[in-house]
Design an enzyme around this catalytic site. Structure first.
Site, mmCIF file in Angstrom:
data_model
loop_
_atom_site.group_PDB
_atom_site.id
_atom_site.type_symbol
_atom_site.label_atom_id
_atom_site.label_comp_id
_atom_site.label_asym_id
_atom_site.label_seq_id
_atom_site.Cartn_x
_atom_site.Cartn_y
_atom_site.Cartn_z
ATOM 1 N N ASP A 6 0.729 -1.249 -0.084
ATOM 2 C CA ASP A 6 -0.248 -0.174 -0.125
ATOM 3 C C ASP A 6 0.765 1.242 0.142
ATOM 4 O OD1 ASP A 6 -2.733 -1.113 0.236
ATOM 5 O OD2 ASP A 6 -2.028 -1.763 2.461
ATOM 6 N N ASP A 42 -10.542 -5.026 -1.160
ATOM 7 C CA ASP A 42 -9.564 -4.871 -0.035
ATOM 8 C C ASP A 42 -10.138 -3.782 1.016
ATOM 9 O OD1 ASP A 42 -7.137 -3.786 1.111
ATOM 10 O OD2 ASP A 42 -6.299 -2.593 -0.526
#
Ligand code: DX5
Ligand code: ZN
Length: 207
Positions: free
Chosen positions: A32, A168
């Site tokens: 991320d 996600d």
């Protein structure tokens, strides 16, 4: 069977986490990237990403939560990367960025935030390899799964039933059950990282 992409965002020792994940059944490592502009958090400077990627024997799945993805895309380079995903909501030329990712030999992903409708990204569905549907507001790990995500996945399936779907945020051994039949990849962070035995956690998630 659903694939697991482990987010190492919440780990306080990312090098160790990657080494441990190499010995598990997880399918991808999810990185991320946050610029403190697109989301109110800053994570993973490019130098750290380039140091971490070669440690992994798993394929890498990069999630760029940044306003200027090209800066990152041009500085990250590794044959271990499978997907690079950018956000639809950025103010930039999406087509141009998707093409740059493809030209570098990676698969392209497009991510949408919880409030973005499937309808808005219709025109991109045949230009991408994967749609990442956020099931929490991007920015932090450890949040709760937003139930409306399931409706969005079903809407997508009506438009394009073959496109790879990644979900996600907020996924654990319970919330993942509703994704088994309708998603290809589940990104899981804190549920795995907060346990000592990563492989046991990952096996609990698989159907
Ligand atoms: C949130 C990130 C997610 C997050 C997942 O902005 O994109 O990948 O780290 O973590 P959990 O599983 O803890 O929600
Ligand atoms: Zn992510």
């Amino acid at each position: 069977m659903i694939k697991i992409s482990t987010s190492i965002l919440s780990s306080n020792n990312r090098v160790d986490s990657i080494k441990k994940l190499n010995d598990t059944n997880c399918n991808y490592i999810h990185i991320d990237v946050m610029d403190n502009k697109f989301v109110p958090n800053y994570q993973f400077p490019i130098e750290e990403i380039n140091k971490l990627i070669p440690l992994s024997t798993k394929k890498i799945d990069i999630h760029l939560m940044v306003e200027d993805p090209l800066t990152y895309i041009n500085k990250i380079n590794n044959s271990n990367i499978e997907y690079i995903t950018i956000h639809y909501e950025i103010n930039d030329n999406i087509d141009n960025i998707l093409q740059t990712i493809k030209n570098k030999g990676y698969k392209v992903g497009l991510a949408i935030k919880p409030k973005t409708k499937i309808d808005e990204v219709k025109e991109y569905l045949n230009k991408i390899d994967m749609l990442l549907i956020m099931s929490v507001e991007p920015g932090y790990g450890g949040q709760s799964f937003i139930p409306n995500t399931i409706n969005k996945i079903n809407e997508l399936k009506q438009l394009n039933k073959d496109l790879t779907v990644e979900v996600d945020g907020g996924i654990n051994d319970k919330t993942i059950k509703q994704l088994y039949d309708i998603s290809d990849i589940a990104v899981v962070g804190s549920y795995i990282i907060n346990q000592i035995d990563y492989n046991k956690a990952i096996n609990n998630l698989k159907n």
